[in-house]
Design an enzyme around this catalytic site. Structure first.
Site, PDB file in Angstrom:
ATOM      1  N   ASP A 121     -16.120 -19.873  47.992  1.00 56.48           N
ATOM      2  CA  ASP A 121     -17.196 -20.381  47.135  1.00 56.48           C
ATOM      3  C   ASP A 121     -16.703 -20.323  45.689  1.00 56.48           C
ATOM      4  O   ASP A 121     -16.450 -19.236  45.153  1.00 56.48           O
ATOM      5  CB  ASP A 121     -18.429 -19.484  47.328  1.00 56.48           C
ATOM      6  CG  ASP A 121     -19.610 -19.941  46.489  1.00 56.48           C
ATOM      7  OD1 ASP A 121     -19.409 -20.666  45.487  1.00 56.48           O
ATOM      8  OD2 ASP A 121     -20.743 -19.556  46.835  1.00 56.48           O
ATOM      9  N   LYS A 137      -6.706 -23.876  33.012  1.00 55.97           N
ATOM     10  CA  LYS A 137      -6.092 -23.399  31.763  1.00 55.97           C
ATOM     11  C   LYS A 137      -4.947 -22.435  32.072  1.00 55.97           C
ATOM     12  O   LYS A 137      -3.854 -22.547  31.499  1.00 55.97           O
ATOM     13  CB  LYS A 137      -7.174 -22.718  30.907  1.00 55.97           C
ATOM     14  CG  LYS A 137      -6.700 -22.193  29.595  1.00 55.97           C
ATOM     15  CD  LYS A 137      -7.923 -21.857  28.732  1.00 55.97           C
ATOM     16  CE  LYS A 137      -7.592 -20.793  27.716  1.00 55.97           C
ATOM     17  NZ  LYS A 137      -7.813 -19.430  28.216  1.00 55.97           N
ATOM     18  N   ASN A 160     -15.136 -21.502  36.398  1.00 57.24           N
ATOM     19  CA  ASN A 160     -13.985 -20.928  37.121  1.00 57.24           C
ATOM     20  C   ASN A 160     -12.855 -21.938  37.277  1.00 57.24           C
ATOM     21  O   ASN A 160     -11.680 -21.605  37.107  1.00 57.24           O
ATOM     22  CB  ASN A 160     -14.417 -20.430  38.507  1.00 57.24           C
ATOM     23  CG  ASN A 160     -15.224 -19.142  38.426  1.00 57.24           C
ATOM     24  OD1 ASN A 160     -15.082 -18.382  37.449  1.00 57.24           O
ATOM     25  ND2 ASN A 160     -16.070 -18.902  39.398  1.00 57.24           N
ATOM     26  N   TYR A 169     -29.689 -30.261  39.528  1.00 56.79           N
ATOM     27  CA  TYR A 169     -28.423 -31.005  39.669  1.00 56.79           C
ATOM     28  C   TYR A 169     -28.068 -31.661  38.339  1.00 56.79           C
ATOM     29  O   TYR A 169     -26.951 -31.510  37.831  1.00 56.79           O
ATOM     30  CB  TYR A 169     -28.592 -32.071  40.752  1.00 56.79           C
ATOM     31  CG  TYR A 169     -27.357 -32.880  41.065  1.00 56.79           C
ATOM     32  CD1 TYR A 169     -26.235 -32.295  41.647  1.00 56.79           C
ATOM     33  CD2 TYR A 169     -27.332 -34.261  40.834  1.00 56.79           C
ATOM     34  CE1 TYR A 169     -25.116 -33.058  41.979  1.00 56.79           C
ATOM     35  CE2 TYR A 169     -26.223 -35.026  41.166  1.00 56.79           C
ATOM     36  CZ  TYR A 169     -25.107 -34.421  41.736  1.00 56.79           C
ATOM     37  OH  TYR A 169     -24.016 -35.178  42.062  1.00 56.79           O
ATOM     38  N   ALA A 178     -16.114 -34.061  38.948  1.00 55.51           N
ATOM     39  CA  ALA A 178     -17.022 -35.083  39.480  1.00 55.51           C
ATOM     40  C   ALA A 178     -18.363 -34.955  38.786  1.00 55.51           C
ATOM     41  O   ALA A 178     -19.144 -34.055  39.070  1.00 55.51           O
ATOM     42  CB  ALA A 178     -17.188 -34.881  40.981  1.00 55.51           C
ATOM     43  N   TYR A 238     -13.570 -27.202  26.747  1.00 61.57           N
ATOM     44  CA  TYR A 238     -12.215 -26.753  27.121  1.00 61.57           C
ATOM     45  C   TYR A 238     -11.166 -27.751  26.642  1.00 61.57           C
ATOM     46  O   TYR A 238     -10.069 -27.374  26.242  1.00 61.57           O
ATOM     47  CB  TYR A 238     -12.103 -26.553  28.649  1.00 61.57           C
ATOM     48  CG  TYR A 238     -12.381 -25.137  29.076  1.00 61.57           C
ATOM     49  CD1 TYR A 238     -13.671 -24.618  29.067  1.00 61.57           C
ATOM     50  CD2 TYR A 238     -11.347 -24.292  29.477  1.00 61.57           C
ATOM     51  CE1 TYR A 238     -13.925 -23.313  29.444  1.00 61.57           C
ATOM     52  CE2 TYR A 238     -11.598 -22.981  29.862  1.00 61.57           C
ATOM     53  CZ  TYR A 238     -12.884 -22.502  29.847  1.00 61.57           C
ATOM     54  OH  TYR A 238     -13.130 -21.204  30.224  1.00 61.57           O
ATOM     55  N   LYS A 272     -25.433 -23.176  40.204  1.00 61.72           N
ATOM     56  CA  LYS A 272     -24.273 -22.294  40.031  1.00 61.72           C
ATOM     57  C   LYS A 272     -22.941 -23.027  40.189  1.00 61.72           C
ATOM     58  O   LYS A 272     -22.002 -22.785  39.445  1.00 61.72           O
ATOM     59  CB  LYS A 272     -24.346 -21.121  41.029  1.00 61.72           C
ATOM     60  CG  LYS A 272     -25.322 -20.039  40.590  1.00 61.72           C
ATOM     61  CD  LYS A 272     -25.508 -18.970  41.636  1.00 61.72           C
ATOM     62  CE  LYS A 272     -24.292 -18.076  41.758  1.00 61.72           C
ATOM     63  NZ  LYS A 272     -24.515 -17.027  42.792  1.00 61.72           N
ATOM     64  N   LYS A 327     -24.857 -30.749  35.993  1.00 63.48           N
ATOM     65  CA  LYS A 327     -23.794 -31.725  35.744  1.00 63.48           C
ATOM     66  C   LYS A 327     -23.655 -32.019  34.249  1.00 63.48           C
ATOM     67  O   LYS A 327     -22.546 -32.273  33.758  1.00 63.48           O
ATOM     68  CB  LYS A 327     -24.081 -33.009  36.527  1.00 63.48           C
ATOM     69  CG  LYS A 327     -23.928 -32.851  38.034  1.00 63.48           C
ATOM     70  CD  LYS A 327     -22.460 -32.613  38.431  1.00 63.48           C
ATOM     71  CE  LYS A 327     -22.244 -32.617  39.918  1.00 63.48           C
ATOM     72  NZ  LYS A 327     -20.842 -32.400  40.282  1.00 63.48           N
TER      73      LYS A 327
END
Ligand code: UDP
Length: 329
Positions: free
Chosen positions: A58, A107, A101, A147, A116, A161, A93, A151
């Site tokens: 997960d 990175k 993660n 959702y 996506a 990032y 989550k 997203k």
């Protein structure tokens, strides 16, 4: 040397087709899924290849990969409105913590990452067709908010990032996509209608069926993802088929294609159901030289044949597809 690619959500509809592509391209594919909505049968046929491995994990928990990574495709997420209602916290989550993660992993490995995203970032859109510069019209606390907002956060953290750490990132805003390996009981309109046709049930249209969608065949979408991954474009880009159809006409198309005689019945429209949806793919055409090639009649036939080949038992597994039934008020 083989390129290494991590695909999250690998046992899902889109993820499994991406696994097929990169195994064929002779990448080393690390397929990851927690199997909440994904199914092992979608990737079982790949387990025999020495350039394919599956990790049951997960991604909302720390992702431990020891080998070099060149690419990450982050496709893990429930993707059907009924799934968001059944597993809202996991949906939030995986889009937020799961993406964090994956970005951290990208990175540390100096890998390029493609995430996506979705047409749902536009919510129930007030401009039509939807172009990437549109900021959207989302109800954060509505049934789709778990959702849509996950997203939207995913896009925000990915851009952060990219800008702050200089990470190579790609963002695909994916519109309705269909094809073999969709789950018959995921509640989405195409498997719902085809399942109903195959079982001899009436087709359930939510609302009056005037709402529109634009359906892209899986092979076209996968080709677009691959082009985007190989491009140097880091802003979000729409990928979808601009051929728009009302849900009422879509039901009629499926009845006609299957040669069945089922009736259409009308049910309550789900809360916050987008009234219109059509991608503006000017950017994808200009930047990626991509556009869909498979028209709906061809794609529907292939998809219908796929569902038709499932066992009687599997056909029967179909659950209630009534979205409103799952809303906790
Ligand atoms: N829909 C429908 N009957 C069904 C399932 C869905 O009329 O049995 C409608 C739904 O209300 C929406 C459209 O079809 O307007 C597409 O729904 P889907 O769940 O496939 O995905 P969405 O595009 O809304 O995320």
């Amino acid at each position: 040397m083989r390129k290494n690619i991590l695909i999250t959500g690998a046992a899902g509809f889109l993820g499994s087709h991406l696994c097929d592509l990169y195994v064929k391209k002779d990448f080393h594919v690390i397929a990851m899924d927690n199997l909440i909505t994904g199914e092992l049968k979608n990737i079982n046929h790949l387990l025999k290849y020495d350039n394919f491995e599956f990790i049951h994990h997960d991604v909302t928990n720390y992702i431990d990969i020891s080998c070099r990574l060149d690419y990450i495709l982050h496709f893990a997420s429930p993707a059907s409105p009924i799934d968001y209602l059944k597993i809202p916290i996991q949906t939030l989550k995986v889009g937020s913590l799961g993406t964090h993660n994956c970005l951290g992993l990208a990175k540390s490995k100096n890998a390029r990452i493609l995430i996506a995203s979705t047409s749902e970032v536009y919510g129930d859109p007030q401009i039509h067709p939807q172009e990437e510069s549109y900021w959207g019209h989302v109800n954060p606390i509505g049934p789709r908010g778990v959702y849509d907002e996950a997203k939207r956060f995913q896009e925000a953290i990915t851009m952060a990032y990219h800008k702050f750490h200089g990470l190579e990132t790609r963002i695909a805003r994916i519109f309705n996509t269909y094809g073999p390996r969709m789950r018959l009981n995921d509640g989405r309109v195409l498997p719902a209608f085809i399942g109903q046709v195959l079982r001899g049930d009436d087709l359930t249209i939510f609302g009056d069926g005037s709402q529109t969608r634009s359906f892209c065949y899986i092979d076209d979408l996968i080709a677009g993802i691959d082009l985007l991954l190989n491009s140097d474009y880091s802003d979000p880009i729409n990928l979808g088929n601009p051929s728009e159809i009302s849900i009422r006409d879509f039901a009629k198309e499926i009845i006609k294609m299957s040669g069945s005689k089922q009736k259409i019945i009308y049910k309550e429209l789900p809360m916050d159901d987008p009234k219109k949806r059509q991608p503006d793919i000017t950017k994808a055409k200009d930047i990626l030289s991509w556009e869909p090639r498979i028209d709906r009649s061809e794609g529907l036939k292939i998809t219908y044949d796929y569902f038709n080949s499932l066992s009687e038992e599997e056909l029967k597994k179909t659950e209630h597809n009534d979205f409103n039934k799952y809303i906790i008020r």
